[in-house]
Every structure is written in C-alpha cells, then in structure tokens.
Motif scaffolding. Structure first.
Motif, mmCIF file in Angstrom:
data_model
loop_
_atom_site.group_PDB
_atom_site.id
_atom_site.type_symbol
_atom_site.label_atom_id
_atom_site.label_comp_id
_atom_site.label_asym_id
_atom_site.label_seq_id
_atom_site.Cartn_x
_atom_site.Cartn_y
_atom_site.Cartn_z
ATOM 1 N N LYS A 172 -0.999 -2.725 -6.401
ATOM 2 C CA LYS A 172 -0.867 -2.145 -5.066
ATOM 3 C C LYS A 172 -0.735 -0.623 -5.150
ATOM 4 O O LYS A 172 -1.323 0.119 -4.360
ATOM 5 N N ASN A 227 -3.950 1.277 -6.095
ATOM 6 C CA ASN A 227 -4.947 1.316 -5.023
ATOM 7 C C ASN A 227 -4.463 2.070 -3.783
ATOM 8 O O ASN A 227 -5.184 2.151 -2.790
ATOM 9 N N HIS A 228 -3.263 2.605 -3.838
ATOM 10 C CA HIS A 228 -2.697 3.278 -2.679
ATOM 11 C C HIS A 228 -3.168 4.734 -2.621
ATOM 12 O O HIS A 228 -3.320 5.401 -3.639
ATOM 13 N N THR A 255 8.955 -1.764 -1.348
ATOM 14 C CA THR A 255 7.778 -1.925 -0.513
ATOM 15 C C THR A 255 8.236 -2.367 0.861
ATOM 16 O O THR A 255 9.359 -2.813 1.061
ATOM 17 N N GLU A 279 3.665 -2.539 1.601
ATOM 18 C CA GLU A 279 3.154 -1.253 1.144
ATOM 19 C C GLU A 279 4.165 -0.586 0.223
ATOM 20 O O GLU A 279 5.340 -0.482 0.558
#
Length: 224
Positions: free
Chosen positions: A41, A44-45, A73, A79
């Motif tokens: 995660k 890819n942020h 997150t 996120e």
C-alpha cells in the motif's frame, strides 16, 4: 559475513528495496518489520512516490517536521498515514543511530520526536528503548492521533513513550525479546494499531496485547 550477504541480496534496481549498506534487524530485512500488504500500500501511495523517493537520513528530517499526526492506516481502504510511510522509509535507509537519537532529542518538533521514538522501538534492543525514551516521560505535549475512521483523538508524548517501553503492542508492533532472532514479519504491524487504543485517559492501555490480527479492529491490514 552472513549479514553482508543478506544486504547484498536486498540491493536491487528498485526505489523500494532496502539500502545495500543496511544490516539485518532482529534477524530480518528491516523493511520486513512492516507487514507485506501494508508495504505494498505504501509503495503505491502518491506520498511515497512523490515525497519519499530519494530521501536520505538527513533530508528525511524535513519531511518529519511536516508531520501533524501519528497513526497507522485509516479510512475504508486503510490508507497509510504519512507517519507510517516515513517509518518505512527509515527502515529502508536505516539512518545511523546518532541521527535516530537526534530525532528523539528534538524538543522543537514533537512529531519528529514521536517518529524517532517509534523507529527505535521497532529496531532497538530493549535496554536501548528504556534508556533513550526515558526523557520523553517529561514531555506532556499533545499529539493528534489518526483513527481508523479518519477521525482524530489526542495523545500525549509521555503516553507514547510509556506505550513504547511497556512491552505491549503499539502501532501494530510487538518488540523483539532480548536475544531472539525470529523474524518479525508475521507479527509486526498487524491489525492492532493506533486507532485501537483508548483515547479518553492516560495509562488506559491495559489489555491491548490481547487484541490480535483482525482486520475489523485496527488499521494495519493483516496478510491473511
């Protein structure tokens, strides 16, 4: 020698691999202290790609000074927060111990101090954690903690220090026992997270270690 060979394998042509000069932490690649799904995660942020690429141990402090929350997150897609992304960056580049201690000693920027304390808690030996986090018990400033819902609550710096030194899970992690060489990738950064902690009073942290890897109770997704 074995540590050197391990580091050589980590150094590949990718912006996400661990620095080739890094040594293993608790018997594993430092980045493995973050659960694989959470690492993906983060990689890819947009914040990682735009703000963490090319950071060095010296320039990372500038990003740490911009932090305005602690947390793991949040939200429906879990996120990753900027705080946890900078933690992973520190694990990737493995700053010198003196730099980490300067983070912890920083009295002007409380989130820099919190970041350094959390990193030491993940990577340091128990004796180091107790020694270097002791001064934080006299820091009563408030921090904003991001909850899984996306909302905020307040926590004090001395509370974070107490959580870090208490041997319980914090930010979804469990400190390694003295002398253990068991990789932590299956236990660190599981689902117990900042948002799982009581926020109403100080010291209300008993029993957190009983919360285990359940995606519905925390902000660190488990690889299940």
């Amino acid at each position: 020698a074995s540590a050197g060979r391990a580091c050589a394998m980590w150094g590949k042509n990718s912006a996400n691999v661990t620095d080739t000069t890094a040594i293993s932490v608790h018997g594993t690649n430092p980045q493995n202290l973050v659960e694989k799904i959470l690492r993906s995660k983060i990689y890819n942020h947009a914040y990682w790609k735009e703000h963490c690429f090319g950071l060095t141990a010296e320039s990372l402090v500038d990003k740490a000074m911009e932090l305005d929350t602690v947390g793991g997150t949040f939200g429906g897609i879990r996120e990753p927060s900027h705080f946890i992304q900078l933690t992973l960056k520190m694990l990737q580049i493995q700053p010198e111990k003196e730099i980490v201690l300067e983070f912890i000693k920083n009295e002007d920027y409380k989130y820099v101090r919190a970041l350094g304390a959390f990193y030491l808690r993940l990577t340091g030996r128990p004796a180091e954690v107790f020694q270097y986090l002791e001064p934080l018990y006299n820091d009563y400033r408030k921090l904003r903690r991001r909850l899984a819902s996306g909302e905020y609550c307040l926590v004090h710096v001395d509370e974070l220090a107490n959580e870090s030194r208490g041997g319980r899970r914090i930010h979804g992690s469990q400190p390694a026992l003295e002398g253990t060489r068991t990789p932590l990738s299956s236990t660190v950064f599981r689902c117990v997270a900042l948002s799982s902690y009581p926020s109403s009073s100080r010291g209300a942290l008993n029993g957190l270690h009983d919360t285990v890897s359940r995606p519905d109770v925390g902000v660190f997704p488990a690889d299940e």
